[in-house]
Design a protein around this motif. Structure first.
Motif, PDB file in Angstrom:
ATOM      1  N   LEU A   1      13.635  -2.515 -12.862  1.00 55.87           N
ATOM      2  CA  LEU A   1      12.380  -2.885 -13.507  1.00 55.87           C
ATOM      3  C   LEU A   1      12.630  -3.940 -14.579  1.00 55.87           C
ATOM      4  CD1 LEU A   1      10.938   0.712 -13.856  1.00 55.87           C
ATOM      5  CD2 LEU A   1      10.044  -1.097 -12.392  1.00 55.87           C
TER       6      LEU A   1
ATOM      7  N   PHE B   1       0.096   9.846 -11.106  1.00 58.42           N
ATOM      8  CA  PHE B   1      -1.054   9.063 -10.640  1.00 58.42           C
ATOM      9  C   PHE B   1      -2.325   9.878 -10.861  1.00 58.42           C
ATOM     10  CE2 PHE B   1       2.457   7.624  -7.764  1.00 58.42           C
ATOM     11  CZ  PHE B   1       2.659   6.435  -8.430  1.00 58.42           C
TER      12      PHE B   1
ATOM     13  N   MET C   1       6.153   6.918   1.023  1.00 58.51           N
ATOM     14  CA  MET C   1       6.606   5.528   0.963  1.00 58.51           C
ATOM     15  C   MET C   1       7.834   5.326   1.842  1.00 58.51           C
ATOM     16  SD  MET C   1       4.550   3.937  -0.894  1.00 58.51           S
ATOM     17  CE  MET C   1       3.192   5.066  -0.644  1.00 58.51           C
ATOM     18  N   HIS C   2       8.605   6.395   2.026  1.00 61.81           N
ATOM     19  CA  HIS C   2       9.817   6.280   2.829  1.00 61.81           C
ATOM     20  C   HIS C   2       9.574   6.669   4.274  1.00 61.81           C
ATOM     21  CE1 HIS C   2      11.520   6.246  -1.252  1.00 61.81           C
ATOM     22  NE2 HIS C   2      12.465   5.512  -0.708  1.00 61.81           N
TER      23      HIS C   2
ATOM     24  N   PHE D   1       4.161  11.333  -2.716  1.00 60.41           N
ATOM     25  CA  PHE D   1       4.083   9.864  -2.732  1.00 60.41           C
ATOM     26  C   PHE D   1       5.388   9.210  -2.282  1.00 60.41           C
ATOM     27  CE2 PHE D   1       4.132   5.653  -4.532  1.00 60.41           C
ATOM     28  CZ  PHE D   1       2.838   5.221  -4.387  1.00 60.41           C
TER      29      PHE D   1
ATOM     30  N   ARG E   1       2.419  -2.438  -1.415  1.00 61.00           N
ATOM     31  CA  ARG E   1       2.100  -1.023  -1.250  1.00 61.00           C
ATOM     32  C   ARG E   1       1.696  -0.414  -2.594  1.00 61.00           C
ATOM     33  NH1 ARG E   1       3.953   2.975   2.765  1.00 61.00           N
ATOM     34  NH2 ARG E   1       2.081   4.274   2.795  1.00 61.00           N
TER      35      ARG E   1
ATOM     36  N   VAL F   1      13.067  -3.059  -6.741  1.00 60.29           N
ATOM     37  CA  VAL F   1      12.965  -1.693  -7.255  1.00 60.29           C
ATOM     38  C   VAL F   1      12.850  -0.670  -6.131  1.00 60.29           C
ATOM     39  CG1 VAL F   1      11.652  -0.190  -8.757  1.00 60.29           C
ATOM     40  CG2 VAL F   1      11.722  -2.636  -9.235  1.00 60.29           C
ATOM     41  N   HIS F   2      11.942  -0.968  -5.179  1.00 62.81           N
ATOM     42  CA  HIS F   2      11.617   0.084  -4.217  1.00 62.81           C
ATOM     43  C   HIS F   2      12.696   0.289  -3.171  1.00 62.81           C
ATOM     44  CE1 HIS F   2      10.026  -3.624  -2.478  1.00 62.81           C
ATOM     45  NE2 HIS F   2      10.126  -3.071  -1.304  1.00 62.81           N
TER      46      HIS F   2
ATOM     47  N   GLU G   1      -1.671   1.479  -3.364  1.00 62.79           N
ATOM     48  CA  GLU G   1      -1.654   2.900  -3.687  1.00 62.79           C
ATOM     49  C   GLU G   1      -2.075   3.180  -5.125  1.00 62.79           C
ATOM     50  OE1 GLU G   1      -0.961   5.335  -1.632  1.00 62.79           O
ATOM     51  OE2 GLU G   1      -0.127   4.295   0.096  1.00 62.79           O
ATOM     52  N   VAL G   2      -1.799   2.268  -6.021  1.00 60.26           N
ATOM     53  CA  VAL G   2      -2.065   2.532  -7.439  1.00 60.26           C
ATOM     54  C   VAL G   2      -3.317   1.790  -7.910  1.00 60.26           C
ATOM     55  CG1 VAL G   2      -1.197   2.273  -9.786  1.00 60.26           C
ATOM     56  CG2 VAL G   2       0.347   2.962  -7.955  1.00 60.26           C
TER      57      VAL G   2
ATOM     58  N   ARG H   1       3.002   0.679 -16.023  1.00 58.74           N
ATOM     59  CA  ARG H   1       4.044   1.655 -15.711  1.00 58.74           C
ATOM     60  C   ARG H   1       3.696   2.532 -14.519  1.00 58.74           C
ATOM     61  NH1 ARG H   1       4.767   4.368 -21.134  1.00 58.74           N
ATOM     62  NH2 ARG H   1       2.560   3.988 -20.980  1.00 58.74           N
ATOM     63  N   LEU H   2       2.389   2.638 -14.221  1.00 61.01           N
ATOM     64  CA  LEU H   2       2.025   3.364 -12.999  1.00 61.01           C
ATOM     65  C   LEU H   2       2.551   2.614 -11.780  1.00 61.01           C
ATOM     66  CD1 LEU H   2      -1.615   4.664 -13.459  1.00 61.01           C
ATOM     67  CD2 LEU H   2       0.464   5.989 -13.225  1.00 61.01           C
TER      68      LEU H   2
ATOM     69  N   ARG I   1      -4.615  11.139  -7.879  1.00 62.60           N
ATOM     70  CA  ARG I   1      -4.111  12.029  -6.831  1.00 62.60           C
ATOM     71  C   ARG I   1      -3.880  13.419  -7.392  1.00 62.60           C
ATOM     72  NH1 ARG I   1      -2.611   8.411  -3.041  1.00 62.60           N
ATOM     73  NH2 ARG I   1      -2.202   6.381  -3.958  1.00 62.60           N
TER      74      ARG I   1
ATOM     75  N   PHE J   1       9.436   9.016 -15.832  1.00 62.92           N
ATOM     76  CA  PHE J   1       9.021   8.230 -16.993  1.00 62.92           C
ATOM     77  C   PHE J   1       8.815   9.118 -18.201  1.00 62.92           C
ATOM     78  CE2 PHE J   1       8.372   5.340 -13.642  1.00 62.92           C
ATOM     79  CZ  PHE J   1       8.346   4.072 -14.183  1.00 62.92           C
TER      80      PHE J   1
ATOM     81  N   GLU K   1       5.100   0.673 -11.828  1.00 63.19           N
ATOM     82  CA  GLU K   1       6.548   0.831 -11.850  1.00 63.19           C
ATOM     83  C   GLU K   1       6.949   2.175 -11.274  1.00 63.19           C
ATOM     84  OE1 GLU K   1       7.371  -1.970 -15.767  1.00 63.19           O
ATOM     85  OE2 GLU K   1       7.738   0.166 -15.875  1.00 63.19           O
ATOM     86  N   ALA K   2       6.175   3.203 -11.618  1.00 67.09           N
ATOM     87  CA  ALA K   2       6.471   4.534 -11.081  1.00 67.09           C
ATOM     88  C   ALA K   2       6.406   4.496  -9.558  1.00 67.09           C
ATOM     89  CB  ALA K   2       5.487   5.558 -11.644  1.00 67.09           C
ATOM     90  N   ALA K   3       5.394   3.817  -9.021  1.00 66.17           N
ATOM     91  CA  ALA K   3       5.258   3.715  -7.569  1.00 66.17           C
ATOM     92  C   ALA K   3       6.433   2.951  -6.979  1.00 66.17           C
ATOM     93  CB  ALA K   3       3.942   3.031  -7.211  1.00 66.17           C
ATOM     94  N   ALA K   4       6.868   1.885  -7.660  1.00 67.05           N
ATOM     95  CA  ALA K   4       7.967   1.074  -7.146  1.00 67.05           C
ATOM     96  C   ALA K   4       9.253   1.891  -7.100  1.00 67.05           C
ATOM     97  CB  ALA K   4       8.159  -0.168  -8.015  1.00 67.05           C
ATOM     98  N   VAL K   5       9.512   2.661  -8.145  1.00 60.61           N
ATOM     99  CA  VAL K   5      10.725   3.469  -8.181  1.00 60.61           C
ATOM    100  C   VAL K   5      10.705   4.506  -7.064  1.00 60.61           C
ATOM    101  CG1 VAL K   5      11.991   5.170  -9.527  1.00 60.61           C
ATOM    102  CG2 VAL K   5      11.130   3.121 -10.633  1.00 60.61           C
ATOM    103  N   LEU K   6       9.505   4.974  -6.718  1.00 58.17           N
ATOM    104  CA  LEU K   6       9.392   5.957  -5.642  1.00 58.17           C
ATOM    105  C   LEU K   6       9.433   5.303  -4.269  1.00 58.17           C
ATOM    106  CD1 LEU K   6       6.715   8.254  -7.262  1.00 58.17           C
ATOM    107  CD2 LEU K   6       9.057   8.882  -6.721  1.00 58.17           C
ATOM    108  N   GLY K   7       9.641   3.985  -4.231  1.00 59.51           N
ATOM    109  CA  GLY K   7       9.854   3.345  -2.941  1.00 59.51           C
ATOM    110  C   GLY K   7       8.709   2.507  -2.432  1.00 59.51           C
ATOM    111  N   ALA K   8       7.701   2.217  -3.279  1.00 58.12           N
ATOM    112  CA  ALA K   8       6.580   1.407  -2.808  1.00 58.12           C
ATOM    113  C   ALA K   8       6.871  -0.070  -3.052  1.00 58.12           C
ATOM    114  CB  ALA K   8       5.300   1.820  -3.529  1.00 58.12           C
ATOM    115  N   SER K   9       6.698  -0.889  -2.026  1.00 60.68           N
ATOM    116  CA  SER K   9       6.845  -2.330  -2.190  1.00 60.68           C
ATOM    117  C   SER K   9       5.701  -2.836  -3.068  1.00 60.68           C
ATOM    118  CB  SER K   9       6.790  -3.003  -0.822  1.00 60.68           C
ATOM    119  OG  SER K   9       5.508  -2.797  -0.261  1.00 60.68           O
ATOM    120  N   PRO K  10       5.798  -4.053  -3.625  1.00 61.87           N
ATOM    121  CA  PRO K  10       4.730  -4.527  -4.525  1.00 61.87           C
ATOM    122  C   PRO K  10       3.338  -4.433  -3.882  1.00 61.87           C
ATOM    123  CG  PRO K  10       6.606  -5.991  -4.641  1.00 61.87           C
ATOM    124  CD  PRO K  10       6.935  -4.990  -3.579  1.00 61.87           C
TER     125      PRO K  10
END
Lengths: 345, 551
Positions: free
Chosen positions: A50, A85, A100-101, A96, B459, A70-71, B463-464, B445-446, A88, A79, B448-457
C-alpha cells in the motif's frame, strides 16, 4: 518468510522508514513496538504494497515484491480500526477474501462458518456489521483477514481500541490461535504488554529505525538503550560512570553485575532492585508518593540529589508518605545501557 | 503516493471516453457555431465582440441575466434548505411520494413551468380570479417559477448527503458544550458546504441560462442571455450576435465554475457516512412538527398548486370537465401541426430518455471515477470541462449538432441517436456532480482493505465503492432520465418532425392559437407529468428495495 532489506520510505524530507532490515521466519510471531509516529504502520503498509518504497526491498518467501500489486501479494492485514465493509453482513465480510480468490460458493460458506467458530462468534454470519461491539468487530476483522489463508498475517494495533480486560483475554486467545494455525504474524502496537504477551520476538522502533530486537524476556531484561528502557516504562535511568562492579551516579555508588560495560554509560535500576529500609545507611530519601498496583506498591522517592527514584515494595512493607528512608540497590536489577546520556525523547 | 504512475495511467484510461464524447458532441458543434458567427467570410472578425457587447440593449440583457439568477438562487436556497433538512432527517408517511412530487417540477419543460405559473398568477389566472392579484407583470413570477423548478436540485443534492451524515458527530459537539445552533454550524454545515455549493451552482446556472420561463413570464420587458441567443439564432438568423452572446455566456460560466471548483475542493473532506435509514426519525416537539408543516405547506403552495391548476385546465373544456383534449391527442389534426398523433411523443420521449440515461451514466460514471482521487491540473481542467454543457446554451448545442453532425464519420443527422446524445450531454454534469461528493467521501482504507484481501483495483471499486455509491448512482440516473425527458432547448432543433418528444409536442401545441390546442397542450403536459412521476416513483421503490435487501 518475510525479509526487509534497507526498506526506506520518505514523506518529503523525513524518512518514515529509515533503512529497515527485518526478517520474520515461518510460524514466527513478531511484534513491532514503538510510540506513535515511529513508522510501524508504514512498515506494514510497505509490506502489503500500500506504500511504495523509496529504497530497499521487500521479499516474501524469497521473491522480491517490487511491482507486485497489493492484491497479488497474498498477505493479510488487519487494519487499526478494522475497516469492515459497512454494506456487507459479517459473513459477507469474512467471505470477501476467498471470493476475490475465486473460492467456490459452498466452500466459502464452510470456511466462513469455520472461521467464525474459530474467533468465537459462531452463527454471527447474518449480523450487520454496525450491530457489533468493538470486541466482536475485532474478531470479525481477524476472521476476515485469516479467511484467504494469507502466508503472512499483519496486525495494525490489533487490540488498540478495546478495553483492558478484553484486550488481555484476546491477546492470550490470539497467541493460542496463531500457535494452533501455525500462522506467521507481523503485528505492530504501542502497547508493551500486548507485544510481550503476543510475540515470539519483539522489535522496538524509533523514528523509522529498529533500535532493539529480541525475545520478550531479552528485551525486558536488557533494554539496551535509554529510549527502550523509558518506552518500556522504566523511570530509574541515570548517567553513570562504570568502573569494575561499581557505578558512580547522582544516587551515589551503585553495584552493577559482573562483566558490565565500562566507562561513561547510562544506568537502569529496575524498581524491584531498589530496597527501601529504615533511615540511616545508604541513600537518604523522602517518600513522595505511593501508588497501589495490586501485587506491589510503587513508591516514588526523592533523594537529596539526582532525579526521583521508583521503588517496588511489598504492600506490607510500604513506608508512610513523607517518611525519611534509606535506599540500597541490588546488583541483579541494575542494567548498564549502551552509550552515555542519550537524550530523552 | 502508491504507484503514482500506474494510478495516473488508469485515470487517463477512464478519461478517454468522456473526453472523446465531449470533443465530438460538445466542443466541435459549439466551435463550429462560433466560427460561423465570427468568421463569416473566412476572415476573423473579432471586433464584433466589442461592438455587440457595447450595445445598451445587450448590456441590459446581461445585467438582468445576472441579477435574476442571483435572486433566484438565493430564494431557492432559502425555501429549499429547510426542505432538504426535513427529507434528510425526518421519517414520515408518504415521504417517497413527496420526494417524487418535489422532483417532478424539475423535469417539466421550462415552457410548461412558465405556462403553469401564468395560469396561476397571470391574467385570468387563479390568484387573479380569487384576489385580483397578478405577478406576471414584474419579476416575481419568474423568480417563483425558478424556485418551483429548482427546489428539487437543492433537496436532492443537499438532502442526499445530509441523510447520510452521522448525527452522532453533531451529538459529540453538543456534549462538548456546543449549542444546537453552534453544533450545526461547526459540524454539519462544513460537511454540507460542498453539496450546498454544488446545488447553488446548479441553480445559478439553470436560472442563468433559463429561457422558457423567462419568455413566457418576462414578455419583452425581461430577456436573459439564453432567450436572446435563441431569438438571434432562430428568429433573426443573426449568427454573429448569437456567437458573441454564446461566447459571453461561456466565459461567464467558466469563471463561475472556476471559483466554485476552488472553494469546493478546499473543503471537501472524507465524511462519516451512514445509511440514511439510521438518521431519519419521526419529528419530535413543536418546533420540528412546525418545520415539517411549514415545508409541506410551501410544497403545497409552490409546487402542487401550479400543477393542480395545470391538471384542472387539461380537463376544463368549454362544455365543462371532460376528456375531449385527451382524446384529441390520439389522432391527427387537420391543421397539420404534427405528422403523427401527438400521443406518440410519449413513446419517443421514453425511448430517448432510456438511451440518454445509459449514455450519461456511462460517461458521467467514468468521469466521476477518474475524478475521485484528487490530482493535478489536467484532471481539474477535466472536472471543469464536464460542467461546461450546463453553461453553454442548449440552443447553441442543438443548432451546432445540425450543422456539424451531418457528414462522415459522424453522419448522425438522420439517426434517432442524435437526440439522446444531446440530452445525455446535458445529463452528464448531473451524474458527475451527484456521484463525486459521495465517491470522494468513501474511505480510502476500505479500498485498501479490499486490495489486501485480493481485490484488483477494478474489483475493489466494484465491491467497495459501487455498493456505497449505488444510491448516488440511482439518483444520478434519475436526474439524467429526468433531464432527458424535459430537455427542450437542444431537442427542439434536432428532433425530427415525425418523432417529436413530449416537450417539443407541447411547445408546438402552445405555439398554435385556439382553445383546442391550448387544452391539448395542457393534457399532454399532464401526461408528461404522470410519466415523470411514475418513473421517479419506480426509481424510489427500486432504491428502498436495494437498501433494505442489504442485510
Amino acid at each position: 518468510m518475510l525479509t526487509l532489506e534497507g526498506a526506506t520510505v520518505r514523506f518529503g524530507a523525513r524518512a518514515v522508514l529509515d533503512a529497515v532490515d527485518l526478517a520474520v521466519a515461518e510460524h514466527e510471531i513478531v511484534c513491532v513496538l514503538g510510540p506513535s509516529g515511529s513508522g510501524k504502520s508504514t512498515l506494514l503498509r510497505a509490506v502489503a504494497g500500500l506504500q511504495a518504497l523509496d529504497a530497499g526491498r521487500v521479499l516474501l518467501a524469497g521473491a522480491d515484491q517490487a511491482g507486485v500489486p497489493v492484491h497479488r501479494r497474498g498477505v493479510g492485514l488487519m487494519f487499526q480500526d478494522h475497516q469492515l465493509f459497512p454494506q456487507r453482513d459479517v459473513a459477507g465480510n469474512v467471505a470477501f477474501g476467498p471470493r476475490m480468490h475465486g473460492v467456490p460458493k459452498d466452500e466459502r460458506a464452510g470456511r466462513v462458518e469455520e472461521l467464525l467458530d474459530l474467533v468465537g462468534l459462531p452463527g454471527a454470519g447474518r449480523r450487520a456489521v454496525a450491530s457489533l461491539s468493538g470486541g466482536e468487530q475485532q474478531r470479525v476483522a481477524l476472521a476476515r483477514a485469516l479467511a484467504p489463508r494469507p502466508r503472512l498475517l499483519m496486525l495494525d494495533e490489533p487490540l488498540g481500541q478495546l478495553d483492558r480486560g478484553l484486550r488481555e483475554r484476546l491477546v492470550v486467545e490470539l497467541r493460542a490461535l496463531f500457535g494452533r494455525l501455525g500462522t506467521t504474524v507481523l503485528a505492530v502496537t504501542h502497547d508493551q504488554g500486548e507485544a510481550f504477551a503476543l510475540a515470539d520476538r519483539v522489535v522496538v522502533m524509533r523514528d523509522g529505525r529498529i533500535v532493539r530486537s529480541g525475545t520478550p524476556v531479552e528485551v525486558w531484561q536488557r533494554p539496551g538503550s535509554e529510549f527502550v528502557a523509558r518506552f518500556l516504562g522504566f523511570e530509574n535511568v541515570v548517567p553513570a560512570t562504570v568502573s569494575g562492579a561499581v557505578a558512580e551516579t547522582a544516587w551515589g555508588r551503585i553495584p552493577v553485575p559482573e562483566g558490565s560495560a565500562q566507562g561513561e554509560r547510562t544506568l537502569l535500576v529496575r524498581p524491584a532492585g531498589v530496597r527501601v529500609g529504615a533511615a540511616g545507611g545508604g541513600l537518604a530519601c523522602r517518600v513522595e508518593s505511593r501508588t497501589f498496583r495490586g501485587h506491589h506498591v510503587t513508591v516514588v522517592l526523592r533523594p537529596a540529589d539526582g532525579p526521583p527514584l521508583e521503588a517496588e515494595c511489598a504492600p506490607r512493607e510500604v513506608p508512610e508518605e513523607g517518611a525519611e528512608v534509606a535506599v540500597a540497590f541490588r546488583a541483579e536489577d541494575v542494567v548498564v545501557l549502551d552509550g552515555a546520556g542519550q537524550s530523552r525523547s | 503516493m502508491r504507484s503514482g504512475r500506474g494510478g495516473s495511467a488508469a485515470r487517463l484510461g477512464l478519461m478517454v471516453l468522456p473526453v472523446a464524447f465531449f470533443a465530438v458532441f460538445f466542443a466541435w458543434p459549439v466551435v463550429s457555431i462560433v466560427e460561423r458567427g465570427l468568421r463569416p467570410d473566412g476572415a476573423w472578425d473579432l471586433g464584433a465582440i466589442g461592438r455587440t457587447l457595447g450595445r445598451s440593449d445587450i448590456l441590459d440583457v446581461l445585467g438582468f441575466t445576472v441579477w435574476q439568477a442571483a435572486a433566484s438562487t438565493g430564494l431557492t436556497l432559502v425555501v429549499a434548505l429547510p426542505g432538504a433538512y426535513v427529507f434528510a432527517r425526518f421519517a414520515f408517511p408518504g415521504k417517497g411520494v413527496l420526494r417524487a412530487v418535489v422532483t417532478v417540477p424539475f423535469v417539466l419543460p421550462t415552457v410548461l413551468v412558465g405556462t403553469a405559473f401564468l395560469a396561476l398568477l397571470g391574467r385570468g389566472g387563479f390568484t387573479d380570479e380569487l384576489w385580483g392579484l397578478r405577478l406576471d407583470t414584474g419579476v416575481g413570477a419568474i423568480l417563483l417559477a425558478h424556485v418551483f423548478f429548482n427546489y428539487a436540485v437543492v433537496v436532492r443534492t443537499v438532502g442526499g448527503l445530509w441523510a447520510q451524515l452521522d448525527p452522532r458527530q453533531e451529538e459529540a459537539a453538543r456534549v462538548l458544550g456546543a449549542s444546537r445552533w453552534t453544533a450545526w454550524r461547526a459540524v454539519t454545515l462544513p460537511a454540507l458546504v460542498p453539496a450546498v455549493s454544488a446545488a447553488a451552482l446548479m441553480v445559478f446556472l439553470f436560472t442563468f441560462t433559463s429561457f422558457g420561463v423567462v419568455q413566457i413570464l418576462g414578455g419583452d420587458a425581461y430577456t436573459t442571455l439564453e432567450a436572446e441567443i435563441y431569438r438571434q439564432t432562430a428568429r433573426l438568423l443573426d449568427l454573429r450576435t448569437a456567437a458573441v452572446l454564446t461566447l459571453t455566456q461561456f466565459v461567464a460560466v467558466g469563471a463561475i465554475l472556476a471559483v466554485h471548483a476552488r472553494t469546493v475542493r478546499r473543503r471537501e473532506t472524507a465524511l462519516r457516512l451512514v445509511p440514511p435509514e439510521l438518521t431519519a426519525r419521526r419529528p419530535r416537539g413543536v418546533g420540528q412538527w412546525a418545520l415539517l408543516g411549514g415545508v409541506l405547506a410551501s410544497v403545497a403552495v409552490l409546487i402542487l398548486l401550479p400543477l393542480g391548476v395545470l391538471v384542472e385546465r387539461s380537463f376544463a373544456t368549454p362544455e365543462g370537465y371532460g376528456l375531449r383534449y385527451y382524446r384529441a391527442l390520439g389522432s391527427l389534426d387537420e391543421a397539420g401541426t404534427f405528422l403523427v398523433p401527438p400521443l406518440e411523443a410519449v413513446g419517443n420521449s421514453l425511448r430517448y430518455a432510456v438511451a440518454a440515461t445509459a449514455i450519461a451514466v456511462v460517461i458521467g460514471g467514468l468521469a466521476a471515477a477518474a475524478l475521485t482521487r484528487r490530482a493535478g491540473r489536467l484532471v481539474r481542467g477535466f472536472d471543469a470541462l464536464l460542467m461546461l454543457p450546463l453553461g453553454v446554451s442548449a440552443v447553441t448545442v442543438g443548432f451546432g449538432f445540425l450543422i456539424t453532425l451531418d457528414e462522415p464519420p459522424f453522419d448522425l443527422r438522420a439517426s434517432w441517436i442524435l437526440v439522446p446524445l444531446a440530452q445525455a450531454l446535458v445529463g452528464v454534469p448531473f451524474v458527475v456532480r451527484t456521484m463525486l461528493p459521495v465517491l470522494r467521501a468513501v474511505d480510502q482504507r476500505l479500498r485498501e482493505a479490499a486490495a489486501v484481501l485480493g481485490a484488483s483495483p477494478w474489483r475493489a471499486w466494484r465491491e467497495v465503492d459501487l455498493p456505497l455509491v449505488r444510491r448516488a448512482l440511482l439518483i444520478a440516473a434519475g436526474f439524467a432520465f429526468a433531464v432527458s425527458l424535459g430537455e427542450f432547448g437542444a431537442t427542439v432543433f434536432i428532433a425530427r418532425p415525425d418523432n417529436p418528444t413530449l416537450p417539443v409536442a407541447v411547445a408546438r401545441l402552445l405555439g398554435r392559437p385556439g382553445e383546442l390546442n391550448y387544452g391539448q397542450a395542457m393534457a399532454l403536459s399532464t401526461i408528461l407529468m404522470v410519466v415523470c412521476a411514475v418513473s421517479l416513483l419506480l426509481l424510489e421503490r427500486l432504491r428502498t428495495d436495494r437498501t433494505t435487501g442489504e442485510f
